[in-house]
Enzyme design. Structure first.
Site, PDB file in Angstrom:
ATOM      1  CB  ALA A  12      11.825  17.674  -6.929  1.00  0.00           C
ATOM      2  CG  MET A  13      11.279  13.262  -1.687  1.00  0.00           C
ATOM      3  SD  MET A  13      11.692  11.705  -2.513  1.00  0.00           S
ATOM      4  CE  MET A  13      10.587  10.584  -1.645  1.00  0.00           C
ATOM      5  CG  HIS A  42       9.288  13.778 -12.436  1.00  0.00           C
ATOM      6  ND1 HIS A  42      10.031  12.987 -13.283  1.00  0.00           N
ATOM      7  CD2 HIS A  42       9.438  13.204 -11.213  1.00  0.00           C
ATOM      8  CE1 HIS A  42      10.567  11.988 -12.623  1.00  0.00           C
ATOM      9  NE2 HIS A  42      10.219  12.107 -11.344  1.00  0.00           N
ATOM     10  CD  GLU A  43       9.443  15.212  -7.993  1.00  0.00           C
ATOM     11  OE1 GLU A  43       9.029  14.429  -7.122  1.00  0.00           O
ATOM     12  OE2 GLU A  43      10.436  14.976  -8.718  1.00  0.00           O
TER      13      GLU A  43
END
Length: 827
Positions: free
Chosen positions: A256-257, A289-290
């Site tokens: 992911a980003m 996390h993101e």
């Protein structure tokens, strides 16, 4: 093409103050390029020369303060600018290329329905593929983005987007953010929108995945809300952006980003087929996390890429901790971290390419070298170090320091020194010395217990130099059931010790160092405990303790201290009793990918696979009552990968299911067909028929994997040409083809390709860039070829000065793993 150096970035940051970007993208100009017009408002603090970066297909015009700049002065990706002191406006009009490699503006056409989707991935230096920019993290600015797209499309961006008619979309201005965090996603998205805490939330995917997203929407949004609320309990600074969208996008290279307001995820997280609870837990962890990055990474951003660990280690730690705290769905996240993520960190930290969690600035002189640090050290080791820090410092003090950090540096940039100073302000402990020992050093410490029977004392010896605060678990036999162990006591211990620790009572049956897994170190056993661990592992009451023991056995195999077959026999003895699915998956993964495929000699591989087949059959039998579908699915997957009985697999395929379940969904059908291809028990006609049944993007990848696995010279030659000659494969189709190509069962058939890999991968990397170089080094490397001739060939090629840094790093790691496999075989 030149990469940005740290010195260049510092020089430019001293010269420029960048205020605002106005970016206008037209996505209606064709399938190969899109139009990009950028206006940058900035101030030069003094007279000087600098440059702006872009990688256009065609540079049509440039003006600086209304005066034309010759487009022919563009050299590689740099357009030189001569500036006077004061305010300036730069306007750049260009046509930019779409990408098929997951970099820049990626373009994907869904084979299921023919719909096209676009999204940006601008990390590190790929913003230059989309619009002109002063591309470095410490030149933050406000971004105003407008997009022209086909009328039926929806456009997503960092801020709330408004459709103005005629396919024209305007995104709300962002707060000051770094260039690499700008994001756009455009296409006929299937969207689910809601509101939480006064902010619009949304989740989005391709239309062909709509039923699968709908099925999981409640879970995804519940996890998102729980994480959002929990972060607001921990952090003083409120969420700093105007909306929170999560887009599941195709052919995404990373997990992911963290684009502010528009997080992009690989759309494998929209599950088309059955998955286990640990896979759902992983998706939840990535969501957490993101979201952590919204504060650590987006609100406060690194000044230069040597501090990338400040982003990733923090988000990795918080991702697991927040899911563990915020949701009752996944109460055992640290077991999964211990089994899966820490092993990634331990492996990376024992290779020649290891580096400190916080490398010396001189070790990251440019963006190419910085990109190499996205590894198990920056993620797993860094998160482990932070977990040890919290154990040593205390969570209250840790969060106080973090909140000070956010307050002092919000919408700005910060360094390691800033971070440590802010932590130190919250405690009397010597955080600076802790940081030097934990963040500036490399390698893995090893902790070993010694029990003095006469004195009744325990001494822990340490190889390495880091201080550790650990828990020592003391276990005795369960008098009612000799197979079980019961916890006698847990001792808190600082290593190195001042004096041996007295243990009350008789010698424990088992001593486990790092019980609770709060530090980052390899652990060993005293002789008595090792025997007991191998015999009674499944009788240890706590899953996290069992994970520590399994990790120790894994390390012992890798270090030549435990026979690989002994590990397999231990798995056969204890996995049928294991209740934690993350442990089962981790042990089976290591047993198959490392032991069976690499660590046992080729002549012994059939016996290793037979043992794995028997083990997975035991697990399938254990789950016939349907009480543990996740364990059954895991067992079925690994049985498929290990068995040499094509008749059984073909029967399942023909019947559409495994007797007693599960029914075969697309993932299992392609998995079976791939194994049949390896065994020479299927053909192109069967692959084509399966692709007709499942023409999706995942089906295309499955067919590519199966075709590359067919054991014929013609199939191998065709697969090699697709990977290394035509350049027509997208990043995902390249990976799928590479995954099918090398098979230990086909070593003789593909022997000639081992030597071809090195020059062909080098040429591919030079043509297609870092993302494909990384894919070639990771997936197309002949890892099955564990022999000294291959090692000599690999080392000769690694000595070349012509390797792209991304490829060199992957080959360095792969070749070190090859050396280790040879050592294990000889031990």
């Amino acid at each position: 093409m030149p990469v940005l150096t740290r010195d260049e970035a510092q020089t430019r940051a001293r010269l420029l103050d960048v205020h605002r970007y106005t970016v206008d993208l037209d996505l209606t100009t064709g399938e190969e390029t899109f139009d990009s017009t950028t206006v940058i408002h900035f101030t030069a603090r003094t007279t000087g020369n600098t440059f702006v970066e872009l990688k256009p297909a065609t540079l049509r015009s440039v003006t600086l303060d209304g005066a034309p700049v010759d487009p022919e002065t563009l050299t590689d990706n740099r357009l030189p600018l001569s500036l006077t002191e004061g305010e300036h406006t730069l306007r750049v009009d260009a046509a930019m290329r779409y990408s098929r490699t997951g970099e820049g503006m990626h373009r994907f056409t869904d084979p299921s329905d023919g719909e096209t989707y676009l999204y940006t991935q601008l990390f590190m230096e790929d913003v230059q593929r989309v619009f002109a920019a002063f591309d470095q993290p410490d030149l933050k600015a406000v971004f105003e983005v407008a997009v022209t797209a086909p009328e039926a499309w929806t456009v997503l961006a960092n801020g709330i987007t408004t459709h103005q008619g005629g396919g024209r979309w305007q995104a709300a201005p962002t707060p000051p953010v770094s260039t690499y965090l700008v994001a756009v996603a455009a296409g006929p998205w299937h969207s689910i929108r809601t509101e939480h805490a006064g902010l619009p939330f949304g989740i989005h995917c391709r239309r062909s995945l709509a039923p699968h997203l709908d099925a999981d929407a409640d879970e995804i949004l519940e996890v998102t809300r729980q994480c959002f609320d929990r972060y607001h309990e921990k952090f003083d600074e409120p969420y700093p952006f105007d909306s929170y969208d999560q887009a599941f996008v195709p052919e995404f290279n990373a997990g992911a980003m963290e684009n502010p307001g528009l997080v992009t995820f690989r759309d494998e997280f929209v599950y088309r087929s059955a998955v286990t609870v640990t896979e759902r837990q992983t998706r939840a962890m990535v969501i957490a996390h993101e979201m952590a990055h919204m504060w650590f990474g987006d609100l406060v951003t690194l000044k230069w890429w040597d501090d990338i660990w400040l982003n990733e280690s923090f988000a990795e730690y918080m991702g697991y901790q927040i899911i563990n705290e915020a949701t009752s769905r996944y109460p055992h996240t640290w077991v999964d971290f211990g089994v899966a993520r820490k092993a990634w960190g331990y492996d990376a930290d024992q290779r020649p390419s290891t580096h400190p969690v916080a490398p010396d600035p001189d070790a990251v002189p440019d963006t190419a070298s910085a990109m190499l640090n996205f590894d198990g050290i920056s993620y797993a080791k860094g998160a482990s170090a932070l977990r040890q820090l919290v154990a040593w410092l205390g969570e209250k003090e840790f969060l106080t320091g973090i909140n000070t950090h956010f307050t002092r540096h919000k919408f700005g940039n910060a360094t390691l020194a800033d971070f440590i100073d802010n932590l130190a302000s919250a405690t009397d402990r010597d955080v600076h010395t802790w940081a030097e020992r934990w963040l500036r050093t490399t390698g893995v410490d090893t902790l070993t217990p010694a029990y003095d029977r006469t004195a009744g004392t325990l001494t822990v010896t340490r190889t390495g130099a880091r201080p550790h605060r650990i828990t020592v678990g003391l276990y005795d036999h369960d008098l009612a059931d000799g197979r079980r162990l019961v916890l006698r006591d847990r001792l808190e211990l600082d290593v190195p010790q001042d004096t041996p620790v007295s243990l009350p009572g008789p010698r424990p049956a088992l001593v486990v160092l790092n019980d609770g897994d709060h530090t980052y170190a390899k652990v060993r056993f005293d002789e008595h405990s090792e025997e007991r661990a191998l015999r009674n592992l499944s009788g240890i009451p706590d899953a996290l303790t069992r994970a520590v023991v399994w990790n120790a056995l894994r390390d012992m195999v890798r270090d030549g201290e435990l026979e690989p077959v002994a590990y397999l026999e231990t798995a056969r003895a204890h996995l049928p009793e294991e209740k934690d699915l993350a442990i089962v998956q981790g042990v089976l993964g290591f047993a198959s990918a490392h032991i069976a495929d690499r660590y046992v000699p080729a002549d012994d591989r059939p016996a290793a696979l037979a043992l794995l087949t028997d083990l997975t059959r035991d697990l399938i039998r254990r789950t016939e009552d349907g009480t543990d579908p996740g364990l059954r699915l895991t067992a079925v997957r690994h049985y498929i990968d290990a068995t040499d009985r094509p008749g059984t697999l073909q029967g399942w395929l023909d019947e559409g299911g495994v007797p007693g379940g599960p029914e075969l969904d697309p993932e299992l059908r392609w998995r079976i067909l791939a194994r049949l291809a390896v065994l020479g028990a299927t053909d192109e006609a069967a692959i084509a028929a399966e692709l007709d049944r499942d023409p999706s993007a995942t089906g295309q990848e499955g067919a590519a994997r199966c075709r590359a696995a067919l054991p014929t010279p013609e199939a191998k030659a065709a697969a090699w040409e697709r990977m290394f000659t035509s350049d027509a494969l997208s990043n995902y189709l390249f990976t799928a083809t590479a995954q099918g190509f090398w098979q230990p069962e086909q070593a003789e058939l593909v022997r000639e390709y081992v030597s071809r890999f090195y020059p062909d991968a080098t040429a591919l990397a030079d043509r297609r860039g870092p993302a494909m170089a990384e894919a070639a080094g990771r997936y197309a490397f002949p890892a099955h070829a564990v022999d000294t001739a291959h090692l000599r060939l690999a080392e000769e090629h690694l000595a070349s000065d012509s390797l792209l840094p991304a490829l060199r790093r992957k080959l360095t790691d792969q070749i070190d793993d090859l050396r280790r496999a040879l050592r294990v075989r000889k031990s």
